[in-house]
Write an enzyme that holds these catalytic residues in place. Structure first.
Site, mmCIF file in Angstrom:
data_model
loop_
_atom_site.group_PDB
_atom_site.id
_atom_site.type_symbol
_atom_site.label_atom_id
_atom_site.label_comp_id
_atom_site.label_asym_id
_atom_site.label_seq_id
_atom_site.Cartn_x
_atom_site.Cartn_y
_atom_site.Cartn_z
ATOM 1 N N GLU A 98 10.235 2.202 4.324
ATOM 2 C CA GLU A 98 11.092 2.502 5.469
ATOM 3 C C GLU A 98 10.373 2.171 6.775
ATOM 4 O O GLU A 98 10.983 1.670 7.725
ATOM 5 C CB GLU A 98 11.539 3.961 5.446
ATOM 6 C CG GLU A 98 12.552 4.261 4.352
ATOM 7 C CD GLU A 98 13.206 5.629 4.515
ATOM 8 O OE1 GLU A 98 13.368 6.077 5.677
ATOM 9 O OE2 GLU A 98 13.553 6.238 3.495
ATOM 10 N N GLU A 99 9.078 2.466 6.828
ATOM 11 C CA GLU A 99 8.302 2.162 8.036
ATOM 12 C C GLU A 99 8.311 0.663 8.324
ATOM 13 O O GLU A 99 8.506 0.234 9.473
ATOM 14 C CB GLU A 99 6.863 2.647 7.880
ATOM 15 C CG GLU A 99 5.966 2.246 9.045
ATOM 16 C CD GLU A 99 4.557 2.808 8.942
ATOM 17 O OE1 GLU A 99 3.671 2.314 9.668
ATOM 18 O OE2 GLU A 99 4.345 3.753 8.153
ATOM 19 N N ARG A 100 8.116 -0.134 7.292
ATOM 20 C CA ARG A 100 8.038 -1.586 7.500
ATOM 21 C C ARG A 100 9.391 -2.183 7.852
ATOM 22 O O ARG A 100 9.476 -3.087 8.693
ATOM 23 C CB ARG A 100 7.422 -2.235 6.259
ATOM 24 C CG ARG A 100 5.941 -1.920 6.141
ATOM 25 C CD ARG A 100 5.335 -2.206 4.779
ATOM 26 N NE ARG A 100 3.919 -1.824 4.792
ATOM 27 C CZ ARG A 100 3.156 -1.717 3.721
ATOM 28 N NH1 ARG A 100 3.663 -1.972 2.514
ATOM 29 N NH2 ARG A 100 1.887 -1.369 3.836
ATOM 30 N N GLN B 119 7.144 5.674 1.423
ATOM 31 C CA GLN B 119 7.381 5.896 2.846
ATOM 32 C C GLN B 119 7.134 4.628 3.658
ATOM 33 O O GLN B 119 7.811 4.367 4.651
ATOM 34 C CB GLN B 119 6.474 7.037 3.318
ATOM 35 C CG GLN B 119 6.788 7.610 4.670
ATOM 36 C CD GLN B 119 6.189 8.989 4.866
ATOM 37 O OE1 GLN B 119 6.912 9.969 4.993
ATOM 38 N NE2 GLN B 119 4.881 9.092 4.908
ATOM 39 N N GLY C 2 9.970 -1.207 11.485
ATOM 40 C CA GLY C 2 9.182 -2.032 12.395
ATOM 41 C C GLY C 2 9.769 -3.415 12.580
ATOM 42 O O GLY C 2 9.769 -3.959 13.693
#
Length: 384
Positions: A241-243, A238, A246
């Site tokens: 995708e977050e990085r 997960q 961002g």
């Protein structure tokens, strides 16, 4: 090619939405320290933007990751960092593991309303004693028949004040720290869940951020995402995708600050000429624009690899690291060129300076990104 003509219409719709429904109200939301997340998310859900790459059977669009990346990049045109971050938590931080590994039952209960904009989600990983060191979390979910009983606390939780449910990482056994954790969907109205306080932050002012306590919170085990003990692995997936999200959300934000700084320095005179006529100014701005384009190329390459099913840990980590470092350098340089006006809260460059600082901390600090890269390069002392 990452983007095609098929991306043009959703991009145009999103740009129009940001211009009409978000940017005119950003200053008001920044002053208030929050924005109407339920109302805004419902509008985004109605337009299909909260589930671009999520399964169709749960209300998503079923598109590939390029559409999610397009959205992340366009959200950078919002004139603050807090609102896009809150949206990103909903689409790319609290729900990817649920969409990928959750049972149909748990996806119907939690993913579908998040995609529709009927529920606000948050992600519960960080704790007062365990931020970037995810393996060290202490929140536990004890097995009791068909339920988990959760005790502990989470810190710095974006959307935490208004969220309807939290994607919670908790220890579900006493085993090895990378194999004893599970992701669990917890409704925020469950007995024993307490939003202890709304946190007062340096930047990201329009985003509500909470400290949350869990006191004997009982939830059914069917709320677990995927297999028990796989939570750390799911969260690491997960995180990619977050990085990427961002990093992508920084691109247009950086370009906007460069453009505003060009305009300001072109019209501001000192010592008989415009500030922009000074070589140190126009050279630095050209250098910063080049750095943004280099970051964009890295992000697009990582996105193409993700769509192809490749492991993007290395590229996503590099993009996150570079985005944080560039945000600090670029906003600092531009603020300096604004002089005294740059120190005023009324200017966008001041807000960008405060907001962009989080990129080097949230979702894994720069030092963690460097550690990951050194492990992959075989240069970290003591690593196998």
């Amino acid at each position: 090619m990452l983007f095609t003509a098929d991306h043009d219409e959703p991009r145009r719709i999103l740009q129009k939405f940001i211009a009409a429904e978000i940017n005119p109200f950003v200053d008001e939301w920044e002053e208030a320290g929050q924005f109407p997340s339920h109302a805004l998310f419902k509008k985004l859900g109605n337009l299909g933007f909260l589930g671009l790459n999520k399964p169709v059977e749960f209300g998503g669009q079923g598109l590939d990751y390029s559409y999610a990346l397009m959205m992340a990049e366009e959200l950078g045109a919002i004139h603050c960092g807090g609102v896009p971050m809150a949206i990103g938590v909903q689409t790319d931080m609290a729900t990817p593991a649920l969409a990928r590994f959750g049972s149909d039952e748990v996806r119907r209960e939690f993913l579908a309303p998040a995609i529709a904009g009927d529920a606000v989600a948050c992600i519960g990983v960080s704790e007062p004693g365990a931020g970037s060191d995810v393996a060290s979390i202490k929140t536990n979910a004890r097995s009791d028949g068909d339920d988990y009983v959760i005790n502990g606390g989470k810190m710095w939780i974006t959307n935490g004040v208004k969220a309807d449910w939290i994607c919670l990482l908790a220890n579900t056994s006493d085993g090895q720290v990378h194999r004893n954790k599970s992701l669990i969907c917890v409704p925020m109205k469950t007995k024993g869940v307490e939003v202890a306080r709304k946190l007062d932050k340096m930047g990201m002012r329009s985003s509500d951020t909470a400290q949350i306590f869990f006191d004997n919170v009982r939830v059914p085990k069917r709320n677990r995402i995927g297999e028990e003990g796989k939570g750390f692995t799911y969260q690491m997936v997960q995180f990619q995708e977050e990085r990427l999200w961002g990093a992508a959300a920084c691109l247009k934000a950086h370009e906007y600050i460069i453009a505003e700084t060009i305009e300001y320095t072109r019209n501001r005179k000192a010592f008989g000429k415009t500030l922009l006529d000074n070589q140190v100014v126009h050279f630095k701005l050209a250098e910063m624009q080049t750095e943004v384009e280099l970051l964009r190329a890295l992000i697009y390459r990582a996105a193409e690899a993700l769509i192809a099913g490749e492991d993007v840990t290395r590229l996503a980590t590099m993009a996150k690291l570079k985005a944080g470092r560039l945000g600090r350098e670029l906003t600092d340089a531009c603020l300096q060129f604004w002089g005294g006006m740059g120190f005023m809260n009324e200017t966008h460059v001041s807000r960008a300076y405060r907001d962009s600082r989080l990129t080097s901390i949230g979702g894994g600090a720069d030092e963690v990104m460097l550690t990951v890269l050194c492990k992959m390069m075989g240069t970290l002392p003591g690593a196998k």
